[in-house]
Scaffold this motif. Structure first.
Motif, PDB file in Angstrom:
ATOM      1  N   UNK A  28       0.773  -1.238   0.000  1.00 34.99           N
ATOM      2  CA  UNK A  28       0.000   0.000   0.000  1.00 34.99           C
ATOM      3  C   UNK A  28       0.796   1.275   0.000  1.00 34.99           C
ATOM      4  N   UNK A  29       2.128   1.184   0.178  1.00 28.83           N
ATOM      5  CA  UNK A  29       2.930   2.397   0.309  1.00 28.83           C
ATOM      6  C   UNK A  29       2.875   3.254  -0.951  1.00 28.83           C
ATOM      7  N   UNK A  30       2.835   2.598  -2.109  1.00 33.50           N
ATOM      8  CA  UNK A  30       2.850   3.364  -3.362  1.00 33.50           C
ATOM      9  C   UNK A  30       1.534   4.077  -3.631  1.00 33.50           C
ATOM     10  N   UNK A  31       0.480   3.728  -2.878  1.00 33.42           N
ATOM     11  CA  UNK A  31      -0.825   4.356  -3.083  1.00 33.42           C
ATOM     12  C   UNK A  31      -1.036   5.574  -2.195  1.00 33.42           C
ATOM     13  N   UNK A  32      -0.189   5.767  -1.194  1.00 32.90           N
ATOM     14  CA  UNK A  32      -0.357   6.890  -0.275  1.00 32.90           C
ATOM     15  C   UNK A  32      -0.033   8.207  -0.983  1.00 32.90           C
ATOM     16  N   UNK A  33      -0.840   9.241  -0.780  1.00 35.47           N
ATOM     17  CA  UNK A  33      -0.617  10.518  -1.475  1.00 35.47           C
ATOM     18  C   UNK A  33       0.502  11.356  -0.844  1.00 35.47           C
ATOM     19  N   UNK A  34       1.675  10.752  -0.676  1.00 35.29           N
ATOM     20  CA  UNK A  34       2.814  11.491  -0.154  1.00 35.29           C
ATOM     21  C   UNK A  34       3.313  12.471  -1.210  1.00 35.29           C
ATOM     22  N   UNK A  35       4.165  13.390  -0.808  1.00 34.58           N
ATOM     23  CA  UNK A  35       4.699  14.381  -1.750  1.00 34.58           C
ATOM     24  C   UNK A  35       5.459  13.691  -2.879  1.00 34.58           C
ATOM     25  N   UNK A  36       6.262  12.680  -2.529  1.00 36.09           N
ATOM     26  CA  UNK A  36       7.047  11.984  -3.542  1.00 36.09           C
ATOM     27  C   UNK A  36       6.150  11.175  -4.488  1.00 36.09           C
ATOM     28  N   UNK A  37       5.126  10.516  -3.927  1.00 35.97           N
ATOM     29  CA  UNK A  37       4.210   9.744  -4.769  1.00 35.97           C
ATOM     30  C   UNK A  37       3.423  10.640  -5.725  1.00 35.97           C
ATOM     31  N   UNK A  38       2.983  11.790  -5.213  1.00 34.97           N
ATOM     32  CA  UNK A  38       2.246  12.728  -6.087  1.00 34.97           C
ATOM     33  C   UNK A  38       3.135  13.213  -7.224  1.00 34.97           C
ATOM     34  N   UNK A  39       4.410  13.418  -6.915  1.00 31.71           N
ATOM     35  CA  UNK A  39       5.367  13.829  -7.938  1.00 31.71           C
ATOM     36  C   UNK A  39       5.542  12.730  -8.982  1.00 31.71           C
ATOM     37  N   UNK A  40       5.612  11.478  -8.529  1.00 28.90           N
ATOM     38  CA  UNK A  40       5.739  10.333  -9.437  1.00 28.90           C
ATOM     39  C   UNK A  40       4.515  10.237 -10.339  1.00 28.90           C
ATOM     40  N   UNK A  41       3.329  10.367  -9.766  1.00 29.09           N
ATOM     41  CA  UNK A  41       2.093  10.273 -10.555  1.00 29.09           C
ATOM     42  C   UNK A  41       2.036  11.381 -11.611  1.00 29.09           C
ATOM     43  N   UNK A  42       2.436  12.592 -11.216  1.00 30.38           N
ATOM     44  CA  UNK A  42       2.408  13.716 -12.161  1.00 30.38           C
ATOM     45  C   UNK A  42       3.379  13.478 -13.316  1.00 30.38           C
ATOM     46  N   UNK A  43       4.595  13.066 -12.998  1.00 34.18           N
ATOM     47  CA  UNK A  43       5.601  12.826 -14.032  1.00 34.18           C
ATOM     48  C   UNK A  43       5.158  11.710 -14.976  1.00 34.18           C
ATOM     49  N   UNK A  44       4.544  10.675 -14.416  1.00 33.33           N
ATOM     50  CA  UNK A  44       4.056   9.562 -15.228  1.00 33.33           C
ATOM     51  C   UNK A  44       3.025  10.059 -16.247  1.00 33.33           C
TER      52      UNK A  44
END
Length: 518
Positions: free
Chosen positions: A254-270
């Motif tokens: 579940x760690x990759x689904x949490x809306x952390x700052x780094x994850x949000x950055x990854x989703x945006x770049x993707x």
């Protein structure tokens, strides 16, 4: 009445959901992993004791912290293995449990392998039941998706059939002029810099080499220059850095689904990378009617249509494989060229020998395929660089069915993890100078360089060997031969030797060198 009934039933629903969640998590994090570990223990394979949620991640972090404290203020030899600095927990566990041991990161169970005999067995296995770990699509999906670097089974076989022929030697030989053409503006930019500084100045070479290599893969595979793909490469670089921040935490559910700052950055770049690649693909599709152009991009587009029917699935196929080629096609080559220049700057005698060969073979002309074949000394230097600094730190394979390799029963769900740098620096196979930069060891080819051919695997092994290795070696020979013929290199006082793991192994603070025009 209905409200009262709901109030009565709600606690049962909550209790049922909580019970299911507890059972699911305990199965994922403990019961299933423990079953796998018991099968390995029964064969005498040991490893550090895991915790419930993190596996051995907390131990790994602790050992890394201790190693940093030990190395604080010290300097590392440029040829020494980076393993103890980047992966000290593997060194610690290898001393305690031997070359084959088990460990875990969250719910992922891994079998560490650092013995060439078992690596050989992995390389000989042609079964599609041994493939890329499923966590690559899950945890690294933004970068790899379901492209050739992360897919398995029939999908991977189809992708390999499309992509590999584009990098066969007969096709690669015809790319020499294209690569030379991309190298000329790169050399001219350095010429201009040096002329303005009296012929000598400091240059951070890795930044320029990354741009050059991106230009080469763009021209060779996608029919466009670096300028057109610059936005893609820039975002891929940002995405690579973002994903590497959580590399040690892979496997925590579940760690990759949490809306952390780094994850949000990854989703945006993707999202942005996907949009940019799809725009290029659509331009090609719209302009390819009646066109005879046949490059890698066109092969991917045609291959997507051959295996898929739905437009969105076709787009996914194209985007994921383009991401894979954009990343693997320029990042690893640029890093290898960077390490090579750093090593040559640190070993001027080898720089002089390689330059003398280039001048003798090329006679002041731009290299062609025959000249490149004659650059034996430069080939030795590149191979030794790949031994000391393999761009891919780890080779991983997951067993999708129970199997036997080298006398070991490998249970379904285990991931075999080979730390390449350990094999490349093992004195048992390379001799007492395993930590030294000595290209001479490759004078008679790879087979004579070490006691086991499977102790040298910079391009991977078996059926999953890097499809682009011929192209990479060609590009490295061209750019290094032209650089050596025009410039000399020496270490900059600003250079800090600190290899870093960012999905590939690269210089943490860049490689500034003193470059002098010859």
């Amino acid at each position: 009445m209905e409200g009262a009934q709901w109030d009565t039933l709600l606690p049962f629903f909550v209790a049922g959901f909580v019970s299911f969640a507890v059972f699911y998590l305990s199965n994922i994090l403990w019961l299933r992993p423990e079953k796998i570990r018991n099968k390995l223990r029964s064969q005498g394979i040991k490893g550090p004791s895991p915790s419930l949620l993190y596996g051995n991640i907390l131990d790994m972090r602790r050992i890394v912290k201790e190693e940093k404290e030990t190395q604080k203020g010290g300097s590392r030899h440029v040829s020494a293995s980076y393993t103890s600095a980047l992966f000290p927990y593997f060194i610690t566990w290898r001393k305690e449990y031997g070359p084959i041991f088990m460990y875990s990161t969250g719910s992922i169970q891994l079998l560490h392998v650092s013995h060439p005999d078992l690596v050989k067995e992995i390389s000989l296995c042609k079964s599609l039941d041994l493939g890329r770990p499923s966590y690559m699509q899950k945890e690294r999906g933004a970068l790899f998706g379901r492209g050739i670097l992360a897919s398995n089974g029939a999908v991977w076989a189809h992708q390999r059939k499309i992509i590999a022929p584009e990098f066969f030697m007969d096709k690669v030989k015809h790319m020499v002029d294209l690569i030379v053409e991309a190298t000329i503006p790169f050399l001219e930019s350095w010429d201009s810099l040096l002329e303005s500084e009296g012929g000598t100045r400091e240059i951070v070479v890795d930044e320029d080499l990354r741009s050059f290599s991106a230009d080469v893969i763009s021209r060779a595979s996608f029919g466009s220059s670096y300028a057109k793909g610059e936005e893609i490469f820039s975002r891929l670089r940002q995405l690579q850095k973002a994903l590497s921040k959580s590399s040690i935490l892979i496997g925590i559910p579940g760690l990759r689904f949490l809306p952390t700052k780094n994850n949000r950055n990854i989703w945006r770049l993707d999202r942005e990378i996907r949009s940019l690649i799809l725009n290029i693909a659509n331009e090609r599709r719209e302009g390819s009617q009646g066109s005879s152009r046949k490059d890698l991009l066109q092969s991917i587009i045609d291959g997507a249509s051959a295996i898929h029917a739905k437009p969105n699935t076709i787009d996914e196929f194209i985007i994921d494989n383009c991401k894979n080629i954009y990343f693997a096609g320029h990042e690893t080559t640029a890093i290898t060229a960077t390490w090579c220049l750093m090593l040559l700057a640190s070993h001027p005698e080898w720089q002089a020998r390689a330059r003398a060969e280039v001048l003798e073979v090329c006679q002041g002309r731009l290299p062609d395929a025959d000249m490149l074949h004659g650059l034996k000394m430069l080939t030795m230097v590149i191979r030794e660089t790949l031994r000391l600094y393999p761009p891919a730190a780890l080779l991983a394979r997951e067993a999708f069915q129970d199997m036997k390799l080298g006398g070991i029963y490998i249970p379904k769900g285990i991931t075999l993890s080979v730390l390449i740098s350990v094999l490349h620096h093992d004195p048992e196979f390379w001799g007492p100078d395993a930590d030294e930069f000595n290209p001479e060891r490759f004078a008679h080819g790879i087979s004579s360089a070490c006691k086991s051919a499977h102790a040298y695997i910079p391009f991977g092994i078996g059926i999953r060997t890097c499809a682009g290795q011929n192209f990479a070696m060609l590009e490295l020979k061209i750019v290094l031969s032209l650089l050596l013929s025009k410039f000399s290199f020496s270490p900059s006082p600003k250079y800090i030797h600190s290899p870093a793991f960012r999905l590939t192994v690269e210089p943490e603070f860049g490689v500034p060198l003193i470059v002098k025009k010859l």
